[in-house]
Design a protein around this motif. Structure first.
Motif, PDB file in Angstrom:
ATOM      1  N   LYS A 196      26.802   1.970  65.740  1.00 45.24           N
ATOM      2  CA  LYS A 196      27.780   2.980  66.165  1.00 45.24           C
ATOM      3  C   LYS A 196      27.418   4.347  65.609  1.00 45.24           C
ATOM      4  CE  LYS A 196      31.221   0.386  64.806  1.00 45.24           C
ATOM      5  NZ  LYS A 196      32.577  -0.038  64.387  1.00 45.24           N
ATOM      6  N   CYS A 197      26.920   4.373  64.384  1.00 38.39           N
ATOM      7  CA  CYS A 197      26.546   5.635  63.751  1.00 38.39           C
ATOM      8  C   CYS A 197      25.432   6.326  64.531  1.00 38.39           C
ATOM      9  CB  CYS A 197      26.107   5.380  62.308  1.00 38.39           C
ATOM     10  SG  CYS A 197      25.676   6.875  61.396  1.00 38.39           S
ATOM     11  N   ILE A 204      27.203  13.642  69.063  1.00 37.81           N
ATOM     12  CA  ILE A 204      27.534  14.864  68.319  1.00 37.81           C
ATOM     13  C   ILE A 204      26.440  15.912  68.490  1.00 37.81           C
ATOM     14  CG2 ILE A 204      27.677  15.811  65.962  1.00 37.81           C
ATOM     15  CD1 ILE A 204      29.433  13.456  65.219  1.00 37.81           C
ATOM     16  N   ASN A 205      25.189  15.479  68.432  1.00 42.32           N
ATOM     17  CA  ASN A 205      24.079  16.418  68.631  1.00 42.32           C
ATOM     18  C   ASN A 205      24.009  16.930  70.067  1.00 42.32           C
ATOM     19  OD1 ASN A 205      23.344  16.197  65.966  1.00 42.32           O
ATOM     20  ND2 ASN A 205      21.598  14.855  66.322  1.00 42.32           N
ATOM     21  N   SER A 206      24.232  16.040  71.024  1.00 41.69           N
ATOM     22  CA  SER A 206      24.137  16.455  72.432  1.00 41.69           C
ATOM     23  C   SER A 206      25.288  17.371  72.830  1.00 41.69           C
ATOM     24  CB  SER A 206      24.104  15.225  73.351  1.00 41.69           C
ATOM     25  OG  SER A 206      25.313  14.490  73.256  1.00 41.69           O
ATOM     26  N   TYR A 207      26.488  17.163  72.250  1.00 37.14           N
ATOM     27  CA  TYR A 207      27.643  18.017  72.535  1.00 37.14           C
ATOM     28  C   TYR A 207      27.684  19.242  71.624  1.00 37.14           C
ATOM     29  CZ  TYR A 207      29.952  14.864  75.823  1.00 37.14           C
ATOM     30  OH  TYR A 207      30.273  14.121  76.936  1.00 37.14           O
ATOM     31  N   GLY A 219      33.675   9.911  67.274  1.00 34.82           N
ATOM     32  CA  GLY A 219      33.556   8.596  66.641  1.00 34.82           C
ATOM     33  C   GLY A 219      34.609   7.628  67.136  1.00 34.82           C
ATOM     34  N   ALA A 220      35.855   8.105  67.259  1.00 33.35           N
ATOM     35  CA  ALA A 220      36.939   7.247  67.742  1.00 33.35           C
ATOM     36  C   ALA A 220      36.687   6.785  69.169  1.00 33.35           C
ATOM     37  CB  ALA A 220      38.270   7.990  67.652  1.00 33.35           C
ATOM     38  N   CYS A 221      36.145   7.674  70.017  1.00 31.22           N
ATOM     39  CA  CYS A 221      35.824   7.297  71.402  1.00 31.22           C
ATOM     40  C   CYS A 221      34.824   6.147  71.436  1.00 31.22           C
ATOM     41  CB  CYS A 221      35.239   8.494  72.151  1.00 31.22           C
ATOM     42  SG  CYS A 221      36.391   9.812  72.509  1.00 31.22           S
ATOM     43  N   ILE A 222      33.760   6.269  70.661  1.00 32.57           N
ATOM     44  CA  ILE A 222      32.715   5.247  70.644  1.00 32.57           C
ATOM     45  C   ILE A 222      33.230   3.954  70.015  1.00 32.57           C
ATOM     46  CG2 ILE A 222      30.460   4.674  69.623  1.00 32.57           C
ATOM     47  CD1 ILE A 222      29.837   7.747  69.992  1.00 32.57           C
ATOM     48  N   ILE A 260      35.906   7.548  61.071  1.00 30.52           N
ATOM     49  CA  ILE A 260      35.511   7.957  59.719  1.00 30.52           C
ATOM     50  C   ILE A 260      34.044   8.378  59.700  1.00 30.52           C
ATOM     51  CG2 ILE A 260      35.156   7.135  57.348  1.00 30.52           C
ATOM     52  CD1 ILE A 260      37.576   5.233  57.864  1.00 30.52           C
ATOM     53  N   ILE A 261      33.198   7.585  60.353  1.00 30.77           N
ATOM     54  CA  ILE A 261      31.764   7.905  60.408  1.00 30.77           C
ATOM     55  C   ILE A 261      31.532   9.209  61.164  1.00 30.77           C
ATOM     56  CG2 ILE A 261      29.516   7.155  61.283  1.00 30.77           C
ATOM     57  CD1 ILE A 261      30.455   4.257  60.802  1.00 30.77           C
ATOM     58  N   GLY A 262      32.267   9.417  62.269  1.00 26.92           N
ATOM     59  CA  GLY A 262      32.128  10.646  63.035  1.00 26.92           C
ATOM     60  C   GLY A 262      32.451  11.881  62.209  1.00 26.92           C
ATOM     61  N   GLY A 263      33.542  11.817  61.442  1.00 27.36           N
ATOM     62  CA  GLY A 263      33.873  12.927  60.554  1.00 27.36           C
ATOM     63  C   GLY A 263      32.817  13.123  59.491  1.00 27.36           C
ATOM     64  N   ALA A 264      32.272  12.019  58.987  1.00 31.01           N
ATOM     65  CA  ALA A 264      31.243  12.088  57.940  1.00 31.01           C
ATOM     66  C   ALA A 264      29.953  12.716  58.459  1.00 31.01           C
ATOM     67  CB  ALA A 264      30.967  10.691  57.393  1.00 31.01           C
TER      68      ALA A 264
END
Length: 360
Positions: A196-197, A204-207, A219-222, A260-264
């Motif tokens: 998932k990470c 995140i990089n593409s957007y 992160g929540a979407c994925i 959590i990972i997305g925010g990190a």
């Protein structure tokens, strides 16, 4: 004597509870202030009663419609217009209510009218109810309003499936044992959270996402997509009863861990630059949260030997509490980030104004 002992116990309990409550009220803020560049003297308050205060209030259709008119060039607010007030999501509760009622109606068709044709719908709605509701909550919390509902659904579907593909690729590479043990639970936690990470970083990089709330939403979407498709798949392996347990357990699993990972990821990368392989191992703000998410997943999957359902439920309860606490830390850090960026913009604006005055 007995009454005096009871009074003593009450006084001790009251004293301990007051201390715990006061420390908890400030704990998320104390952690969050170390994640950004904000002034520690200006705390951001996160209170459950305030955060969900709008859930039980009446809201018009126009209010609901306005939530979705975001993310385009004409509807994304400037940084100075972004709200730094405590977030108060409410629409997610309506999404949950509609899906929960739909799930109950499908159950009635299955058990009362004996219609087996509704089983696919029951599996899908049961898998979708909690993850999609949580996804909508994070969509509302994204105060920057720079990600549209169309983009959200694309990340949810494509990102969820892609994370499963990466997961299965890792499973083909790594030797996964099927027996119940802490080692197997750890390997599953590492594989699925890393998969998932990888996908979260890709989106995140593409957007070109640069804000904590953006990372949490992506992160929540994925995580929600992963949860929906995984839960649906488990039914074919373990039977229809699986959907009744996994549907409510989703409140503390993949969607939360991936958020959590997305925010990190945002915390670990340089602003306005993509997340790199070097950031993966050199930024403690990132990999500490990733390790925590892996540990939460491992603890959730671990069946402690010689214990019953009570211990298993207690494990899940602890997992959910810790996971949601970290979500509140991310929300706190996100609001601090808004205040910091707005303050920096004001300073830059004033300096430019002075230069213009001097030129005149």
């Amino acid at each position: 004597m007995k009454s005096s002992l009871q009074n003593l116990h009450r006084n001790i309990f009251s004293l301990v509870w007051t201390g715990v409550r006061r420390n908890y009220d400030n704990l998320d803020d104390n952690i969050a202030k170390h994640l950004g560049e904000t002034d520690a003297n200006h705390p951001v308050g996160i209170h459950l009663s305030r955060m969900f205060s709008e859930v039980f209030k009446r809201h018009s259709r126009d209010e609901a419609d306005r939530l979705f008119i975001v993310g385009t060039k004409s509807t994304t607010p400037s940084l100075q217009k972004v709200s730094s007030r405590p977030v108060t999501p409410w629409f997610f509760s309506r999404v949950f209510l509609v899906l929960a009622v739909s799930f109950v109606m499908l159950m009635a068709l299955l058990f009362v009218f004996k219609s087996n044709k509704v089983i696919p719908g029951l599996i899908f709605i049961g898998s979708l109810t909690v993850p999609l509701s949580l996804l909508m909550m994070f969509f509302e919390i994204n105060v920057y309003q720079n990600i549209s509902i169309r983009q959200t659904m694309v990340i949810f579907l494509v990102g969820g499936i892609l994370s499963l593909i990466v997961t299965m690729t890792f499973y083909m590479i790594l030797p996964i044992r099927t027996e119940i043990s802490i080692e197997s639970a750890l390997i599953v936690g590492i594989v699925e959270e890393l998969a998932k990470c990888v996908v979260i970083i890709l989106f995140i990089n593409s957007y070109k996402a640069n804000y904590i709330f953006n990372g949490v939403l992506i992160g929540a979407c994925i995580g929600a997509g992963f949860s929906v498709f995984e839960s649906s798949g488990y039914v074919s392996e373990y039977g229809l009863a699986t959907i009744f347990t996994r549907s409510f357990q989703a409140i503390g699993t993949h969607t939360i861990w991936a958020a959590i990972i997305g925010g990190a990821v945002i915390l670990g990368k340089a602003r306005k630059k993509p997340f790199t392989a070097k950031d993966f191992v050199t930024k403690p703000k990132f990999y500490v949260f990733l390790l925590i998410a892996i540990c939460l997943h491992t603890f959730w999957d671990w069946d402690i030997p010689d214990t019953g359902i009570g211990v298993s439920l207690f494990q899940e309860f602890i997992d959910i509490v810790i996971g949601w606490f970290l979500i509140f830390v991310m929300i706190d850090a996100g609001l601090r980030e808004v205040k910091t960026l707005q303050g920096q913009q004001i300073i830059i604006h004033r300096s430019k104004r002075k230069k213009l005055v001097n030129k005149r």
